[in-house]
Design a protein around this motif. Sequence first.
Motif, PDB file in Angstrom:
ATOM      1  N   GLY A  34     -36.244  49.493   1.231  1.00 26.52           N
ATOM      2  CA  GLY A  34     -35.787  48.552   2.247  1.00 26.52           C
ATOM      3  C   GLY A  34     -36.384  47.176   2.027  1.00 26.52           C
ATOM      4  N   LEU A  35     -35.507  46.170   2.046  1.00 27.03           N
ATOM      5  CA  LEU A  35     -35.971  44.787   1.943  1.00 27.03           C
ATOM      6  C   LEU A  35     -35.781  44.214   3.333  1.00 27.03           C
ATOM      7  CD1 LEU A  35     -37.040  43.124  -0.363  1.00 27.03           C
ATOM      8  CD2 LEU A  35     -34.719  42.400  -0.868  1.00 27.03           C
ATOM      9  N   LEU A  36     -36.895  44.040   4.028  1.00 28.41           N
ATOM     10  CA  LEU A  36     -36.804  43.720   5.446  1.00 28.41           C
ATOM     11  C   LEU A  36     -37.252  42.288   5.678  1.00 28.41           C
ATOM     12  CD1 LEU A  36     -36.404  44.948   8.296  1.00 28.41           C
ATOM     13  CD2 LEU A  36     -38.805  45.572   8.247  1.00 28.41           C
ATOM     14  N   GLY A  37     -36.575  41.634   6.585  1.00 27.65           N
ATOM     15  CA  GLY A  37     -36.980  40.275   6.910  1.00 27.65           C
ATOM     16  C   GLY A  37     -35.967  39.668   7.843  1.00 27.65           C
ATOM     17  N   THR A  46     -33.052  37.012  -3.107  1.00 27.34           N
ATOM     18  CA  THR A  46     -33.701  37.943  -4.034  1.00 27.34           C
ATOM     19  C   THR A  46     -32.666  38.829  -4.717  1.00 27.34           C
ATOM     20  OG1 THR A  46     -35.588  38.002  -2.535  1.00 27.34           O
ATOM     21  CG2 THR A  46     -35.477  39.723  -4.206  1.00 27.34           C
ATOM     22  N   LEU A  47     -31.784  39.415  -3.901  1.00 27.92           N
ATOM     23  CA  LEU A  47     -30.776  40.306  -4.484  1.00 27.92           C
ATOM     24  C   LEU A  47     -29.813  39.530  -5.378  1.00 27.92           C
ATOM     25  CD1 LEU A  47     -29.989  42.725  -1.511  1.00 27.92           C
ATOM     26  CD2 LEU A  47     -31.567  43.011  -3.413  1.00 27.92           C
ATOM     27  N   GLY A  48     -29.439  38.307  -4.938  1.00 24.18           N
ATOM     28  CA  GLY A  48     -28.535  37.488  -5.744  1.00 24.18           C
ATOM     29  C   GLY A  48     -29.116  37.195  -7.122  1.00 24.18           C
ATOM     30  N   ILE A  49     -30.408  36.983  -7.165  1.00 22.43           N
ATOM     31  CA  ILE A  49     -31.052  36.695  -8.451  1.00 22.43           C
ATOM     32  C   ILE A  49     -31.027  37.927  -9.354  1.00 22.43           C
ATOM     33  CG2 ILE A  49     -33.287  36.218  -9.539  1.00 22.43           C
ATOM     34  CD1 ILE A  49     -33.809  34.263  -7.190  1.00 22.43           C
ATOM     35  N   VAL A  50     -31.410  39.085  -8.814  1.00 22.42           N
ATOM     36  CA  VAL A  50     -31.447  40.260  -9.692  1.00 22.42           C
ATOM     37  C   VAL A  50     -30.038  40.758 -10.023  1.00 22.42           C
ATOM     38  CG1 VAL A  50     -33.728  40.981  -8.920  1.00 22.42           C
ATOM     39  CG2 VAL A  50     -31.715  41.931  -7.809  1.00 22.42           C
ATOM     40  N   LEU A  51     -29.024  40.267  -9.282  1.00 24.31           N
ATOM     41  CA  LEU A  51     -27.640  40.654  -9.582  1.00 24.31           C
ATOM     42  C   LEU A  51     -26.923  39.597 -10.406  1.00 24.31           C
ATOM     43  CD1 LEU A  51     -26.631  42.213  -6.152  1.00 24.31           C
ATOM     44  CD2 LEU A  51     -27.046  43.411  -8.305  1.00 24.31           C
ATOM     45  N   ASP A  52     -27.645  38.591 -10.882  1.00 31.55           N
ATOM     46  CA  ASP A  52     -27.073  37.649 -11.853  1.00 31.55           C
ATOM     47  C   ASP A  52     -26.163  36.582 -11.254  1.00 31.55           C
ATOM     48  OD1 ASP A  52     -26.623  36.600 -14.395  1.00 31.55           O
ATOM     49  OD2 ASP A  52     -24.862  37.847 -14.753  1.00 31.55           O
ATOM     50  N   LEU A 143     -19.753  52.291  -5.313  1.00 33.57           N
ATOM     51  CA  LEU A 143     -19.959  53.671  -5.780  1.00 33.57           C
ATOM     52  C   LEU A 143     -19.183  53.996  -7.055  1.00 33.57           C
ATOM     53  CD1 LEU A 143     -19.776  55.654  -2.421  1.00 33.57           C
ATOM     54  CD2 LEU A 143     -21.758  55.370  -3.907  1.00 33.57           C
ATOM     55  N   LEU A 144     -18.175  53.166  -7.362  1.00 36.15           N
ATOM     56  CA  LEU A 144     -17.345  53.436  -8.544  1.00 36.15           C
ATOM     57  C   LEU A 144     -18.205  53.509  -9.800  1.00 36.15           C
ATOM     58  CD1 LEU A 144     -14.235  51.137  -8.146  1.00 36.15           C
ATOM     59  CD2 LEU A 144     -14.224  53.606  -8.396  1.00 36.15           C
ATOM     60  N   GLY A 145     -17.932  54.487 -10.612  1.00 34.67           N
ATOM     61  CA  GLY A 145     -18.674  54.590 -11.863  1.00 34.67           C
ATOM     62  C   GLY A 145     -19.988  55.298 -11.686  1.00 34.67           C
ATOM     63  N   ASP A 146     -20.205  55.865 -10.493  1.00 35.93           N
ATOM     64  CA  ASP A 146     -21.367  56.700 -10.278  1.00 35.93           C
ATOM     65  C   ASP A 146     -22.663  56.015 -10.723  1.00 35.93           C
ATOM     66  OD1 ASP A 146     -22.194  58.996  -9.211  1.00 35.93           O
ATOM     67  OD2 ASP A 146     -21.916  60.236 -10.998  1.00 35.93           O
ATOM     68  N   PRO A 147     -22.980  54.845 -10.179  1.00 37.28           N
ATOM     69  CA  PRO A 147     -24.147  54.102 -10.653  1.00 37.28           C
ATOM     70  C   PRO A 147     -25.452  54.797 -10.270  1.00 37.28           C
ATOM     71  CG  PRO A 147     -23.272  53.071  -8.685  1.00 37.28           C
ATOM     72  CD  PRO A 147     -22.327  54.176  -9.044  1.00 37.28           C
ATOM     73  N   GLU A 148     -26.497  54.502 -11.031  1.00 33.58           N
ATOM     74  CA  GLU A 148     -27.805  55.106 -10.750  1.00 33.58           C
ATOM     75  C   GLU A 148     -28.500  54.405  -9.593  1.00 33.58           C
ATOM     76  OE1 GLU A 148     -30.018  55.244 -14.580  1.00 33.58           O
ATOM     77  OE2 GLU A 148     -27.987  54.979 -15.352  1.00 33.58           O
ATOM     78  N   VAL A 149     -28.140  53.135  -9.403  1.00 29.34           N
ATOM     79  CA  VAL A 149     -28.759  52.353  -8.338  1.00 29.34           C
ATOM     80  C   VAL A 149     -27.675  51.737  -7.472  1.00 29.34           C
ATOM     81  CG1 VAL A 149     -30.437  50.570  -7.817  1.00 29.34           C
ATOM     82  CG2 VAL A 149     -30.400  51.589 -10.072  1.00 29.34           C
ATOM     83  N   LEU A 150     -27.888  51.757  -6.185  1.00 28.72           N
ATOM     84  CA  LEU A 150     -26.986  51.062  -5.281  1.00 28.72           C
ATOM     85  C   LEU A 150     -27.772  49.938  -4.629  1.00 28.72           C
ATOM     86  CD1 LEU A 150     -24.903  53.475  -3.050  1.00 28.72           C
ATOM     87  CD2 LEU A 150     -24.098  51.869  -4.759  1.00 28.72           C
ATOM     88  N   VAL A 151     -27.210  48.733  -4.656  1.00 25.65           N
ATOM     89  CA  VAL A 151     -27.841  47.608  -3.991  1.00 25.65           C
ATOM     90  C   VAL A 151     -26.942  47.222  -2.822  1.00 25.65           C
ATOM     91  CG1 VAL A 151     -28.650  45.245  -4.231  1.00 25.65           C
ATOM     92  CG2 VAL A 151     -28.814  46.810  -6.161  1.00 25.65           C
ATOM     93  N   LEU A 152     -27.446  47.358  -1.619  1.00 28.36           N
ATOM     94  CA  LEU A 152     -26.621  47.103  -0.446  1.00 28.36           C
ATOM     95  C   LEU A 152     -27.285  46.041   0.416  1.00 28.36           C
ATOM     96  CD1 LEU A 152     -25.934  50.840   0.447  1.00 28.36           C
ATOM     97  CD2 LEU A 152     -24.431  49.311  -0.811  1.00 28.36           C
ATOM     98  N   ASP A 153     -26.550  44.952   0.641  1.00 26.31           N
ATOM     99  CA  ASP A 153     -27.085  43.857   1.431  1.00 26.31           C
ATOM    100  C   ASP A 153     -26.478  43.939   2.826  1.00 26.31           C
ATOM    101  OD1 ASP A 153     -28.184  41.543   2.292  1.00 26.31           O
ATOM    102  OD2 ASP A 153     -26.928  40.212   1.100  1.00 26.31           O
TER     103      ASP A 153
END
Lengths: 300, 256
Positions: A34-37, A46-52, A143-153
Amino acid sequence: MADILEIQGISKRYGAVQALDQVSLNVPQGSIYGLLGPNGSGKTTTLGIVLDVINASAGTFRWFGQPLSKSTKRRIGALLETPNFYPYLTGEENLRLTAEVKGVAPARVGEALQTVGLGNRRGDKFKGYSLGMKQRLAIGAALLGDPEVLVLDEPTNGLDPEGIAEVRRLILHIASQGKTIVLASHLLDEVEKVCTHMAVLRNGKLKAQGPVSSILATNDLVFLNGGAPLETLLQTALALPFVAEARLTDQQIQVTLQNGVDSSELNRAFFAQGIALGQLVVRKKSLESQFLEIIKADHA
Amino acid sequence: MTSLLRIELRKLLPYSTFWVLLLLQAALLFVFFYARGNVMVNGQMAGAELYQFPKLWMHLTYVSSYLNLIPGILIIILVSDEYTFRTLRQQVIDGYSRADVVQSKASVILLLALLLAGYVFLLGMGFGLYHSKEGAASMFTEAQYIFYYLVQVMGYMALAMLVAFWVRKTGLAIMVFLAYTLVLERLIQWQTPDTIDKYFPMKALSALTPNPHSELEQLMLGITDFLTPGQALVPAVLYIGLFGFLSYQLLRSRDL
């Protein structure tokens, strides 16, 4: 366990505003992180940066121990801020397009639509969807492609209580399949209900990070009064080695004990000093007050 | 690139705005050709004289060049839509690189240019065969103008793409595009000697489809220095590459 995502000192400056300041954190594999704030604290940045999609002013990050590339993107499913789709295409057409961008077999589209409960609305145009349906479609796309990580904002943003419960169930269900989930939220209770690990951001600064239990469940508050004047109680409490903090509030003394110290130990210490306490109340800190404490730490 | 184009087609084919603008362009081209051919000159239909092979190719592509703004506007809409819907951002999250984003739009530009050039070619064949007096032996001797037109319309669309990536808002991007192509560059040309301004983007692109009556025009306006279509090809292609490269640099340097 290996870290899925390592962030090293990322900063982001928008003109005069320091949106992120030297944030470093690690997301362990299999965690629900959880990224809380509060709003504007830098979660989406933060998420935008790690998602390129946002260029960091400084710092580095690695996914699966590698720099971000086309192949690492395939292992990540993400929803950033709002559901982003073509309004004039149907839900199914939109997901087909996403599948092709991700290089996933189009056959998986029906499955994803079923998972998020949009199977019977697949042929309707995206612009006709309710907010909850749009959000679910975005989760389906992630969820498409069965990813190992889900990033949900903010995945429950704008949903009604039923929708919120549904999304949370979905997240827990996905996590139970051994996937890692990174979840940004301004809702404390969401993070507490769902997450195993958390980081707290405020004004672009990292305030705390670690397992939820270690951040939230420690440091119970003890309230004391009676047996001696309040001033004496306060002085006595402050003199004890295992008291982290003590202060006078509201006709009682509020004591914060150090980790692993029991309230009976406090009682014993007072008794040893010749004070029989009139009242000793232990109160689990409410999540909200803990959160406020964490984010206020920079004012102290 | 073909898989990028296939994904673009998934966005385009169900999009009514795309079809409306494409059909408008096709209809206007036809109307322009038809009207120009039906002007009466000295009691005779102009088409009878203008639409003879092989000089018809020069005529048609010159007329077509007046309608290049519509494909440009279409590209602006397609690019700025990606910002409005935030799908550009999502596609980068889902796996596109910045280069993929530019290449996918470039593939649409190439496809549209081929479609339009093919359509103008077919119209040319139709009008030419309808009006031609003698045998069609010299039918294709000047058909290279179709190729010049293809490069020209690509140039307009590439500039439109750059403006859209730069401005991001549909309405504003269209205004900037029109302002530059119709007003701004002409004002700059005015201040610049002919020897230099012939290399300016709009002037180099328009040199690809010269006015068939250019001798008269030059006499009247006193233009001394201009590029032939063959000479204009090099700067035109360079500009297309430059617009694509600048679009890529814009995407790289900014947050999406």
